[in-house]
Design an enzyme around this catalytic site. Structure first.
Site, mmCIF file in Angstrom:
data_model
loop_
_atom_site.group_PDB
_atom_site.id
_atom_site.type_symbol
_atom_site.label_atom_id
_atom_site.label_comp_id
_atom_site.label_asym_id
_atom_site.label_seq_id
_atom_site.Cartn_x
_atom_site.Cartn_y
_atom_site.Cartn_z
ATOM 1 N N TYR A 97 -2.689 9.481 7.878
ATOM 2 C CA TYR A 97 -1.503 9.805 7.077
ATOM 3 C C TYR A 97 -0.271 9.297 7.813
ATOM 4 O O TYR A 97 -0.188 9.419 9.034
ATOM 5 C CB TYR A 97 -1.387 11.317 6.870
ATOM 6 C CG TYR A 97 -1.652 11.696 5.434
ATOM 7 C CD1 TYR A 97 -0.847 11.178 4.426
ATOM 8 C CD2 TYR A 97 -2.701 12.531 5.084
ATOM 9 C CE1 TYR A 97 -1.080 11.499 3.099
ATOM 10 C CE2 TYR A 97 -2.947 12.854 3.761
ATOM 11 C CZ TYR A 97 -2.126 12.326 2.769
ATOM 12 O OH TYR A 97 -2.360 12.629 1.466
ATOM 13 N N GLU B 282 3.293 9.395 6.240
ATOM 14 C CA GLU B 282 4.508 9.526 5.409
ATOM 15 C C GLU B 282 5.743 9.346 6.288
ATOM 16 O O GLU B 282 5.759 9.720 7.454
ATOM 17 C CB GLU B 282 4.527 10.885 4.718
ATOM 18 C CG GLU B 282 3.469 10.987 3.642
ATOM 19 C CD GLU B 282 3.528 12.279 2.854
ATOM 20 O OE1 GLU B 282 4.559 12.963 2.902
ATOM 21 O OE2 GLU B 282 2.528 12.596 2.203
ATOM 22 N N ASP C 184 12.081 -8.599 -10.370
ATOM 23 C CA ASP C 184 10.672 -8.308 -10.121
ATOM 24 C C ASP C 184 9.969 -9.668 -10.055
ATOM 25 O O ASP C 184 9.743 -10.311 -11.084
ATOM 26 C CB ASP C 184 10.141 -7.452 -11.278
ATOM 27 C CG ASP C 184 8.657 -7.159 -11.154
ATOM 28 O OD1 ASP C 184 7.983 -7.806 -10.336
ATOM 29 O OD2 ASP C 184 8.171 -6.292 -11.898
ATOM 30 N N ARG D 270 -4.126 -6.139 -2.631
ATOM 31 C CA ARG D 270 -3.545 -5.473 -3.802
ATOM 32 C C ARG D 270 -2.483 -4.479 -3.323
ATOM 33 O O ARG D 270 -2.788 -3.553 -2.569
ATOM 34 C CB ARG D 270 -4.696 -4.751 -4.508
ATOM 35 C CG ARG D 270 -4.409 -4.168 -5.834
ATOM 36 C CD ARG D 270 -5.696 -4.011 -6.607
ATOM 37 N NE ARG D 270 -6.167 -5.327 -7.011
ATOM 38 C CZ ARG D 270 -5.683 -6.025 -8.036
ATOM 39 N NH1 ARG D 270 -4.740 -5.505 -8.783
ATOM 40 N NH2 ARG D 270 -6.153 -7.215 -8.316
#
Ligand code: DSN
Length: 478
Positions: free
Chosen positions: A64, A66, A241, A279
């Site tokens: 993890y 974050e 984008d 991806r």
């Protein structure tokens, strides 16, 4: 890297997986076999390198992380910091951006991070300012109510879906179309091209907070200098984008007015399309928005995927090599060869051709819907996807278009002669397919008739076309 090392790595990985769930190992091997055998023309797909793929299969998946580099909500992130910092450094250098945020899990996530950053930076809301200053406990219920009211209903102007825009640019079925008061700009019905005067007019009338450029099915370049001028003239934040064409920007095929990075306030992308990475998504911006963007996780995103950030670092390092520029140019050369081959055989193309990586065939010229054409091509070993054309009478489900793109076949090494042969195969299938009827004999937008012998023959020719260009030649699964 020796072929032996790559074969050994993938073989060993499969052997380990097989020991636990053999059906998963079999599906992984089957996917490689399927990809090797099919003529993949999906404009948004590619083949990541073995190094990129292998960087994802490891214990970074267990961590993890974050927060951002050096400011995590969990201990023990020093190695995640290393790969995230490396990926961001490669991204900044590659695109000439002052800030890069490499945590988004996808393009939609990257766009949501950008939307949040723009809202947080631009919306005049005393309650939001208090919340931003971490005075959350000082906010009353009325403040929170005001904050929601002030953040909601902001305006976004983006390219319409049927003109080639993306569903995250304010299309109603997507959350962006619900978060924002949205309006779209289309293309000139006669040419299929963006009419910048019309965009400017729409911006003057609508006064958006955000002007979005970028597309998933527009086969031309966009002049980002002009779009920035339009944004500036109405005080909008200009967001691009570049998910589809990031590889063409990285490879310096799109430069000057056509490179979004020097012109936009904020640029989002995926990393797996023409950029040929894993991806995932990414955000680039200047110093003004950097702090807000870096709040992406946990503000908008779930926990970062450190194994994917490791793979992003590898793929971005690959894209900084000189041979990537050659690859990017060949993508466009191949798309133009494919377009020319189709035009010579009588196909109708939206805008009459391409100057990027994709071609949009209007299959109504063959008397077909996009859905019929897509399935007939698939029966013949050619993988594409159906797509709306501007003012599409068949809507977004059946459509009247087939979108084809060259990033994947260019990675395999196919060139102009093979593009012409591909055009011939596509034309053969489309011209020999006829619309079918439903059970009641009524015309169907989905059913079609194609002689199986034609499909089989085209499928064989497609396979023959691929034989000299093996996919992952360094990987032998035995
Ligand atoms: N789904 C991608 C594409 O195919 O263009 C965009 O999100």
């Amino acid at each position: 890297m020796s072929r032996n090392a790559e074969s050994t790595a993938f073989r060993s990985a499969l052997e380990v997986v097989r020991g636990v769930e053999p059906r998963v190992a079999a599906a992984i091997a089957a996917e490689l076999a399927d990809q090797r055998e099919s003529l993949k023309l999906i404009a948004s797909e590619n083949y990541a390198s073995p190094a990129t793929l292998l960087a994802m299969g490891n214990w970074f998946s267990d961590k993890y992380a974050e927060g951002t580099v050096g400011r995590r909500f969990y201990a023990g992130c020093q190695n995640v910091d290393t790969v995230e910092a490396l990926a961001a450094e490669h991204a900044r250098e590659l695109f000439g951006a002052s800030h890069a945020y490499v945590q988004p899990h996808s393009g939609i996530d990257a766009n949501l991070v950008a939307f949040w950053a723009i809202l947080a930076d631009r919306v005049e809301s005393p309650a939001l300012r208090k919340a931003q200053a971490r005075q959350v406990n000082d906010l009353t219920e009325a403040d929170w109510f005001a904050l929601r009211r002030e953040l909601g209903n902001q305006r976004m102007l983006g390219m319409s879906l049927d003109a080639g825009g993306h569903l995250t640019h304010g299309f109603r079925p997507n959350i962006s179309g619900k978060m924002f008061d949205q309006r779209s700009y289309g293309t000139d019905p006669a040419t299929g091209l963006i009419d910048y005067d019309r965009v400017a007019e729409a911006a003057r009338e609508f006064k958006p907070l955000i002007l979005v450029a970028g597309y998933s099915a527009y086969p031309r370049k966009v002049n980002f200098r002009i779009m920035r001028e339009i944004a500036d003239s109405v005080g909008a934040t200009f967001m691009v984008d570049m998910a589809h064409f990031a590889g063409l920007v990285a490879g310096k095929v799109f430069t000057g007015d056509f490179d979004p990075v020097p012109h936009a306030h904020i640029v989002t992308t995926t990393t797996h399309k023409s950029l040929r990475g894993p991806r995932g998504g990414m955000v680039l911006c200047g110093p003004e928005l950097a702090d807000q963007v870096d709040r992406g996780c946990p503000m908008v995103l779930g926990g970062p995927l450190p194994h994917v950030m490791a793979a992003k670092a590898v793929a971005l390092a690959e894209a900084r090599r000189p041979d990537f520029a050659d690859y990017a140019q060949r993508i466009v050369d191949n798309a133009q060869a494919l377009a020319d081959g189709l035009l010579r055989r009588g196909a109708s193309l939206v805008t009459g051709g391409t100057d990027n990586h994709l071609v949009l065939i209007d299959v109504s010229g063959y008397g077909l819907t996009g859905r019929q054409a897509e399935q007939a091509l698939l029966d013949s070993g050619i993988v594409t996807n159906r797509n709306s054309v501007p003012q599409d009478p068949n809507g977004a489900w059946y459509t009247s278009g087939i979108r084809i793109g060259t990033p994947a076949l260019t990675t395999r090494g196919l060139g102009a002669p093979e593009m012409d042969a591909t055009a011939e195969l596509i034309h053969t299938v489309l011209s020999q397919t006829t619309p079918g009827t439903g059970p009641d004999g009524a015309p169907s937008k989905a059913k079609y008739v194609l002689d199986p012998a034609v499909a089989e023959s085209v499928g064989k020719q497609a396979a023959d076309l691929l034989t000299p260009f093996p996919l992952y030649p360094s990987v032998d699964l035995g």
